[in-house]
Scaffold this motif. Sequence first.
Motif, short mmCIF file in Angstrom:
data_model
loop_
_atom_site.label_atom_id
_atom_site.label_comp_id
_atom_site.label_asym_id
_atom_site.label_seq_id
_atom_site.Cartn_x
_atom_site.Cartn_y
_atom_site.Cartn_z
N ASP A 1 0.70 12.12 -2.24
CA ASP A 1 -0.12 11.74 -1.08
C ASP A 1 0.74 11.43 0.14
O ASP A 1 0.81 10.30 0.62
CB ASP A 1 -1.01 10.55 -1.44
N ALA A 2 1.40 12.46 0.64
CA ALA A 2 2.29 12.28 1.79
C ALA A 2 1.52 11.84 3.04
O ALA A 2 2.04 11.07 3.87
CB ALA A 2 3.04 13.57 2.07
N ALA A 3 0.29 12.32 3.20
CA ALA A 3 -0.49 11.97 4.39
C ALA A 3 -0.79 10.48 4.44
O ALA A 3 -0.71 9.85 5.50
CB ALA A 3 -1.79 12.78 4.41
N ALA A 4 -1.12 9.90 3.29
CA ALA A 4 -1.39 8.46 3.26
C ALA A 4 -0.15 7.66 3.59
O ALA A 4 -0.20 6.67 4.34
CB ALA A 4 -1.93 8.06 1.89
N ARG A 5 1.01 8.08 3.07
CA ARG A 5 2.25 7.37 3.36
C ARG A 5 2.60 7.43 4.84
O ARG A 5 3.01 6.44 5.44
CB ARG A 5 3.40 7.90 2.49
N GLU A 6 2.41 8.61 5.44
CA GLU A 6 2.70 8.72 6.88
C GLU A 6 1.77 7.82 7.69
O GLU A 6 2.20 7.17 8.65
CB GLU A 6 2.56 10.16 7.35
N ASP A 7 0.50 7.79 7.33
CA ASP A 7 -0.46 6.94 8.05
C ASP A 7 -0.06 5.47 7.97
O ASP A 7 -0.09 4.75 8.98
CB ASP A 7 -1.86 7.14 7.47
N ILE A 8 0.35 5.03 6.80
CA ILE A 8 0.76 3.64 6.62
C ILE A 8 2.01 3.35 7.43
O ILE A 8 2.11 2.31 8.10
CB ILE A 8 0.96 3.32 5.13
N LEU A 9 2.98 4.25 7.37
CA LEU A 9 4.22 4.05 8.13
C LEU A 9 3.95 3.96 9.62
O LEU A 9 4.56 3.14 10.33
CB LEU A 9 5.22 5.17 7.85
N ARG A 10 3.04 4.77 10.13
CA ARG A 10 2.76 4.73 11.57
C ARG A 10 2.08 3.43 11.97
O ARG A 10 2.20 2.98 13.12
CB ARG A 10 1.92 5.94 12.00
N ARG A 11 1.36 2.80 11.04
CA ARG A 11 0.79 1.47 11.33
C ARG A 11 1.83 0.37 11.16
O ARG A 11 1.78 -0.64 11.85
CB ARG A 11 -0.40 1.21 10.41
N LEU A 12 2.77 0.58 10.25
CA LEU A 12 3.75 -0.45 9.94
C LEU A 12 4.89 -0.50 10.97
O LEU A 12 5.26 -1.59 11.43
CB LEU A 12 4.34 -0.18 8.54
N LEU A 13 5.43 0.66 11.32
CA LEU A 13 6.64 0.69 12.14
C LEU A 13 6.32 0.61 13.64
O LEU A 13 5.22 0.97 14.08
CB LEU A 13 7.41 1.98 11.86
N ARG B 1 0.83 -1.20 0.00
CA ARG B 1 0.00 0.00 0.00
C ARG B 1 0.87 1.26 0.00
O ARG B 1 0.57 2.23 -0.72
CB ARG B 1 -0.91 0.01 1.23
N PHE B 2 1.91 1.25 0.80
CA PHE B 2 2.82 2.40 0.86
C PHE B 2 3.45 2.65 -0.51
O PHE B 2 3.47 3.79 -0.99
CB PHE B 2 3.91 2.12 1.90
N ASN B 3 3.94 1.61 -1.14
CA ASN B 3 4.63 1.76 -2.42
C ASN B 3 3.69 2.14 -3.56
O ASN B 3 4.14 2.66 -4.58
CB ASN B 3 5.39 0.48 -2.75
N ASP B 4 2.40 1.88 -3.38
CA ASP B 4 1.41 2.20 -4.42
C ASP B 4 0.77 3.56 -4.24
O ASP B 4 -0.09 3.95 -5.04
CB ASP B 4 0.31 1.14 -4.45
N THR B 5 1.14 4.32 -3.21
CA THR B 5 0.52 5.62 -2.99
C THR B 5 0.91 6.60 -4.10
O THR B 5 1.97 6.48 -4.71
CB THR B 5 0.93 6.23 -1.63
N ALA B 6 0.02 7.56 -4.32
CA ALA B 6 0.31 8.61 -5.29
C ALA B 6 1.49 9.45 -4.80
O ALA B 6 1.64 9.68 -3.60
CB ALA B 6 -0.92 9.48 -5.50
N ILE C 1 10.22 8.50 3.75
CA ILE C 1 10.79 7.34 3.07
C ILE C 1 10.26 7.31 1.66
O ILE C 1 9.04 7.29 1.44
CB ILE C 1 10.44 6.03 3.81
N GLU C 2 11.16 7.35 0.68
CA GLU C 2 10.73 7.28 -0.71
C GLU C 2 10.36 5.84 -1.08
O GLU C 2 11.11 4.91 -0.77
CB GLU C 2 11.86 7.74 -1.64
N PRO C 3 9.22 5.63 -1.73
CA PRO C 3 8.95 4.29 -2.26
C PRO C 3 9.99 3.96 -3.35
O PRO C 3 10.48 4.87 -4.03
CB PRO C 3 7.56 4.43 -2.86
N THR C 4 10.35 2.70 -3.54
CA THR C 4 9.80 1.58 -2.81
C THR C 4 10.59 1.32 -1.53
O THR C 4 11.79 1.59 -1.46
CB THR C 4 9.83 0.31 -3.66
#
Length: 204
Positions: A41-53, A33-38, A62-65
């Motif tokens: 869309d920095a907000a979506a990436r931050e949300d995913i990272l906070r769930r992941l880490l 999901r993180f790597n597929d973000t637009a 963190i730049e995808p991928t």
Amino acid sequence: MTEQERMLSGQLYRSGEETLCAARLRAKELCRRFNDTAPADAAAREDILRRLLGAMGESVWIEPTFRCDYGSQITIGSFFFANYDCIFLDVAPITIGSHVMLGPRVCLYTAGPPTVAEVRDLELEFGRPITIADSVWIGGSAVVCPGVSIGAGSVIAAGAVVTRDIPAGVIAAGNPCRVLRPLTDADRARWESAHREYQAQQSQ
């Protein structure tokens, strides 16, 4: 003792155990999901990272991928930047301080196989933690191996393979990575002068 407990305590464990497989699957899905973000869309990436880490501070970019094994064993401080294609194998804790910068394709590997083939063939492995202190810069395609600590302010050159601890305040390079020299007052003077020049240009 469960396989997860064995893994986290640094003992031999079987990574194919059901609970560990499920945890890795969760991390893979969050990484997908993180790597597929637009790109915007920095907000979506931050949300995913906070769930992941396991934990992260402010201004973590963190730049995808990006890929990791579990995510839950990764702790990152504030003002962190990792460029494209970084991989963190976090079967043991990966602890990263603040103001750390990673070039593209930097790999942090806490996982290791036994060196004896008969034990390795039993699909057993182990983990050793990696610790990166504040204000470290690691150049592109460097590899940090299990059990390594890197001291505050140090610079690891691109392509280095870091197999042993690196002290604070040095430049290190090579395979295996070795300290080339300490960072000196001359280094500080050079870069502070460049900073002052930059500030002067910005004020014009």
